[in-house]
Design a protein around this motif. Structure first.
Motif, PDB file in Angstrom:
ATOM      1  N   GLN A 141       7.450  16.851  11.774  1.00  0.00           N
ATOM      2  CA  GLN A 141       6.285  15.548  12.320  1.00  0.00           C
ATOM      3  C   GLN A 141       5.433  15.287  12.172  1.00  0.00           C
ATOM      4  O   GLN A 141       4.832  14.828  12.629  1.00  0.00           O
ATOM      5  N   ALA A 142       5.962  14.246  11.493  1.00  0.00           N
ATOM      6  CA  ALA A 142       5.033  13.207  11.384  1.00  0.00           C
ATOM      7  C   ALA A 142       4.768  11.610  12.197  1.00  0.00           C
ATOM      8  O   ALA A 142       5.811  11.737  12.910  1.00  0.00           O
ATOM      9  N   GLN A 143       4.353  10.646  12.032  1.00  0.00           N
ATOM     10  CA  GLN A 143       4.127   9.236  12.870  1.00  0.00           C
ATOM     11  C   GLN A 143       4.334   8.450  12.241  1.00  0.00           C
ATOM     12  O   GLN A 143       4.408   8.117  11.223  1.00  0.00           O
ATOM     13  N   ILE A 144       5.947   8.623  13.315  1.00  0.00           N
ATOM     14  CA  ILE A 144       6.241   7.053  12.965  1.00  0.00           C
ATOM     15  C   ILE A 144       6.344   5.600  12.836  1.00  0.00           C
ATOM     16  O   ILE A 144       5.674   5.528  14.403  1.00  0.00           O
ATOM     17  N   HIS A 145       5.214   5.038  12.265  1.00  0.00           N
ATOM     18  CA  HIS A 145       4.963   3.749  12.865  1.00  0.00           C
ATOM     19  C   HIS A 145       5.960   2.495  13.216  1.00  0.00           C
ATOM     20  O   HIS A 145       6.905   2.099  12.369  1.00  0.00           O
ATOM     21  N   GLU A 146       5.500   1.473  14.051  1.00  0.00           N
ATOM     22  CA  GLU A 146       6.343   1.199  14.660  1.00  0.00           C
ATOM     23  C   GLU A 146       6.764  -0.092  13.531  1.00  0.00           C
ATOM     24  O   GLU A 146       7.894  -0.803  14.024  1.00  0.00           O
ATOM     25  N   ARG A 147       5.996  -0.564  12.840  1.00  0.00           N
ATOM     26  CA  ARG A 147       6.227  -1.575  11.739  1.00  0.00           C
ATOM     27  C   ARG A 147       5.838  -0.839   9.991  1.00  0.00           C
ATOM     28  O   ARG A 147       4.532  -0.294  10.026  1.00  0.00           O
ATOM     29  N   SER A 148       6.990  -1.020   9.625  1.00  0.00           N
ATOM     30  CA  SER A 148       6.409  -0.787   8.241  1.00  0.00           C
ATOM     31  C   SER A 148       7.262  -1.959   7.189  1.00  0.00           C
ATOM     32  O   SER A 148       8.360  -2.742   7.737  1.00  0.00           O
ATOM     33  N   ARG A 149       6.931  -1.838   6.175  1.00  0.00           N
ATOM     34  CA  ARG A 149       7.091  -3.058   4.920  1.00  0.00           C
ATOM     35  C   ARG A 149       7.790  -2.565   3.773  1.00  0.00           C
ATOM     36  O   ARG A 149       7.081  -2.087   3.235  1.00  0.00           O
ATOM     37  N   PHE A 150       8.438  -3.159   3.387  1.00  0.00           N
ATOM     38  CA  PHE A 150       8.806  -3.756   1.626  1.00  0.00           C
ATOM     39  C   PHE A 150       8.453  -3.600   0.584  1.00  0.00           C
ATOM     40  O   PHE A 150       7.895  -4.871   1.604  1.00  0.00           O
ATOM     41  N   ALA A 151       8.127  -3.733  -0.682  1.00  0.00           N
ATOM     42  CA  ALA A 151       7.093  -3.917  -1.376  1.00  0.00           C
ATOM     43  C   ALA A 151       7.914  -4.286  -2.800  1.00  0.00           C
ATOM     44  O   ALA A 151       9.035  -3.381  -2.410  1.00  0.00           O
ATOM     45  N   ARG A 152       7.555  -4.787  -3.502  1.00  0.00           N
ATOM     46  CA  ARG A 152       8.078  -5.136  -4.917  1.00  0.00           C
ATOM     47  C   ARG A 152       7.637  -3.725  -5.835  1.00  0.00           C
ATOM     48  O   ARG A 152       5.866  -4.390  -5.703  1.00  0.00           O
TER      49      ARG A 152
ATOM     50  N   PRO B  40       3.651   2.145   4.866  1.00  0.00           N
ATOM     51  CA  PRO B  40       5.389   3.297   5.274  1.00  0.00           C
ATOM     52  C   PRO B  40       6.209   3.478   6.199  1.00  0.00           C
ATOM     53  O   PRO B  40       5.155   2.876   7.379  1.00  0.00           O
ATOM     54  N   LEU B  41       6.842   4.234   6.364  1.00  0.00           N
ATOM     55  CA  LEU B  41       7.775   4.523   7.556  1.00  0.00           C
ATOM     56  C   LEU B  41       6.990   5.115   8.116  1.00  0.00           C
ATOM     57  O   LEU B  41       6.939   5.254   9.651  1.00  0.00           O
ATOM     58  N   ALA B  42       5.987   6.412   7.827  1.00  0.00           N
ATOM     59  CA  ALA B  42       5.820   7.317   9.246  1.00  0.00           C
ATOM     60  C   ALA B  42       4.506   8.127   7.926  1.00  0.00           C
ATOM     61  O   ALA B  42       4.755   7.813   6.539  1.00  0.00           O
ATOM     62  N   THR B  43       3.783   8.521   7.991  1.00  0.00           N
ATOM     63  CA  THR B  43       2.215   9.472   7.939  1.00  0.00           C
ATOM     64  C   THR B  43       2.446  10.210   8.200  1.00  0.00           C
ATOM     65  O   THR B  43       2.217  10.794   9.747  1.00  0.00           O
ATOM     66  N   GLY B  44       1.488  11.411   8.032  1.00  0.00           N
ATOM     67  CA  GLY B  44       0.694  12.592   8.493  1.00  0.00           C
ATOM     68  C   GLY B  44       2.009  13.312   8.701  1.00  0.00           C
ATOM     69  O   GLY B  44       3.483  13.731   7.597  1.00  0.00           O
ATOM     70  N   GLY B  45       2.183  14.352   9.385  1.00  0.00           N
ATOM     71  CA  GLY B  45       3.061  15.744   9.536  1.00  0.00           C
ATOM     72  C   GLY B  45       2.687  17.174   8.482  1.00  0.00           C
ATOM     73  O   GLY B  45       1.564  17.072   7.827  1.00  0.00           O
ATOM     74  N   ALA B  46       4.118  17.799   9.011  1.00  0.00           N
ATOM     75  CA  ALA B  46       3.298  19.242   8.337  1.00  0.00           C
ATOM     76  C   ALA B  46       4.682  20.321   8.113  1.00  0.00           C
ATOM     77  O   ALA B  46       5.581  19.643   8.336  1.00  0.00           O
ATOM     78  N   LEU B  47       4.856  20.842   7.152  1.00  0.00           N
ATOM     79  CA  LEU B  47       5.809  21.722   6.908  1.00  0.00           C
ATOM     80  C   LEU B  47       5.018  22.978   6.382  1.00  0.00           C
ATOM     81  O   LEU B  47       4.538  23.379   5.920  1.00  0.00           O
TER      82      LEU B  47
END
Length: 499
Positions: free
Chosen positions: A82-93, A113-120
């Motif tokens: 149930q996380a919020q998927i972001h339209e734009r994410s980015r890889f870093a070193r 990051p790809l997604a934030t929030g959510g719960a289990l």
């Protein structure tokens, strides 16, 4: 817990004055055939350093290309949580220098990051608790250091680069966990979700699921967090529980002695049963994150999210609730049957083949313990020719329900079905195991059994109801377990009353 309390000399009364605060960082290997940024195989168990190339070895001039399947699986995990998927994410070193990191940096996500929030949601002690998810991001795995198993392991360590570059998701929880039991249940529930969605095989023995714990303690009622310690090397549920128990008591012991807890990274020493200091805890700036110039930002479109959502399987919690509602089975049984997706699918296949749902639920317990592991014989439930194909097992359960074979004999038939591949009817016919329901035949045997044991008849008449089981057992023995138990009970009560 008692053993550790004695070692740390922290009494239960002192322990009760503190509240643990725990957050878990879980790394799950994505179920792809190739690595995150190259075409090398992710297959476990191949010869060391076989699955490598210039890209995953970090050779000069090699350029990474993102694995689309890995992105889709990470999106699936995000939706399941149930996380919020972001339209734009980015890889870093992420820069650090270990022998198992050939490039001198790890490709990971940091600021975006790809997604934030959510719960289990977890079930703990008869209640439901929601554990928040801070973020889910993608990254590549490091290679594997081998410190033992070689003739010169006392002098040298070896590195297997097969694992280097394997795609991972890191799932970071909020610090909402308060006990080792909750941590255990959170990890177990998360593992179940990742397995159900086919995101990861979560094989902890092979390193497909690994966990680090962030632990602190504070006086009960305090809202400010204590000093956080990271505990690594938690590659089993048992180690997670033991390490948290030890670390919580260690920190309380330090505070009670007037000291201060040091922010650091500690390892769980399995042999010693304790955490040990590994290094001072790094901060984000220690890794000198910067966007990876060789990789474009990741753009997750609505069409991709819709595609992944449309292919999502039913999640464990929803399946448990449906099993209770549709099949009328107990909540506990539903929990057992949905422990793995494979077992849940198998149960539904057996019921779908005509077996009564509640009776099937009890038989699943026997079936799942027939071999050492469920996976040994369940396999693909669509296999109609296996020794325990759903249709074959459903027919056996129907024979029990129709009183054509006793439950006791049916258990033996099930085992022989597994061993021989024969149908239930074939085994019953060849071994003469059909249930005896002829009341006259059973009464003849019952009267003979009662006549042989006058002393037990006297005990029964004097009020010793437990002796009744003796007579039932004798009748069942003489009929090789084939007599209808209900008819046996009815006839024996009448015969004993007349004796």
């Amino acid at each position: 817990m008692a053993r550790i309390a004695q070692e740390m000399r922290v009494s239960p009364e002192v322990m009760a004055r503190y509240e643990p605060v725990i957050g878990l960082e879980v790394h799950a290997q994505l179920k792809t055939q190739t690595k995150a940024f190259c075409g090398c195989s992710t297959r476990f168990g191949d010869a060391p350093n076989k699955n490598t190339c210039p890209v995953c070895l970090g050779l000069p001039g090699a350029l990474p290309v993102l694995n689309r399947k890995a992105v889709e699986l990470a999106v699936r995990a995000s939706l399941a949580l149930q996380a919020q998927i972001h339209e734009r994410s980015r890889f870093a070193r992420k820069n650090y220098f270990y022998p198992d990191l050939p490039k001198g940096y790890q490709i990971s996500m940091y600021e975006l990051p790809l997604a934030t929030g959510g719960a289990l949601e977890i079930e703990i002690e008869g209640r439901t608790k929601k554990i928040g998810i801070t973020r889910l991001h993608m990254e590549e795995d490091a290679a594997k250091n081998l410190h033992e198993g070689f003739p010169d392991s006392d002098k040298w360590s070896y590195i297997d680069f097969n694992r280097g570059g394997v795609p991972l998701v890191e799932i970071v929880s909020e610090p909402d966990i308060r006990t080792p039991s909750e941590a255990y249940q959170y990890l177990n529930t998360l593992k179940q979700v990742l397995e159900y969605t086919d995101v990861s095989d979560c094989n902890m023995e092979e390193g497909s699921l690994r966990c680090d714990a962030n632990v602190s303690v504070r006086p009960r009622g305090e809202t400010k967090f204590g000093t956080k310690v990271e505990v690594k090397n938690l590659n089993s549920f048992r180690y997670l529980s033991h390490a948290l128990e030890f670390e919580i008591e260690r920190q309380i012991g330090v505070l009670e002695a007037g000291g201060n807890v040091t922010q650091e990274t500690r390892l769980w020493n399995v042999a010693g049963g304790r955490t040990e200091s590994m290094r001072s805890k790094e901060f984000a700036h220690d890794y000198r994150y910067f966007p990876d110039p060789d990789l474009l930002p990741v753009k997750v479109t609505e069409s991709l999210i819709s595609k992944v959502r449309g292919a999502m399987p039913e999640l464990p919690a929803a399946k448990r609730a449906r099993f209770v509602e549709v099949y009328g089975i107990a909540t506990y049984d539903a929990g057992v049957l949905t422990e793995t997706r494979n077992l849940a699918d198998y149960y539904e296949a057996v019921v779908g083949a005509g077996a009564e749902p509640k009776l099937t639920a009890s038989w699943m317990q026997r079936i799942s313990h027939l071999a050492e592991t469920t996976a040994n014989f369940l396999g693909d439930v669509s296999d109609k020719h296996g020794p325990l194909a759903a249709e074959k097992v459903a027919r056996l359960i129907q024979l029990v329900a129709e009183s054509k074979i006793t439950a006791a004999n049916a258990r033996d038939v099930l085992k022989k079905m597994f061993e021989t591949g024969k149908s239930a009817e074939e085994i019953i016919a060849s071994e003469g195991l059909a249930q005896i329901s002829d009341a006259g035949a059973i009464e003849t045997i019952a009267r003979r059994v009662v006549a042989k044991s006058p002393e037990n008849v006297a005990k029964y008449k004097s009020g010793s109801d437990g002796v009744f089981k003796f007579f039932v057992g004798q009748v069942m023995k003489e009929t090789r377990g084939q007599a209808n138990p209900q008819i046996v009970n009815e006839i024996l009560k009448r015969v004993l009353a007349e004796a």
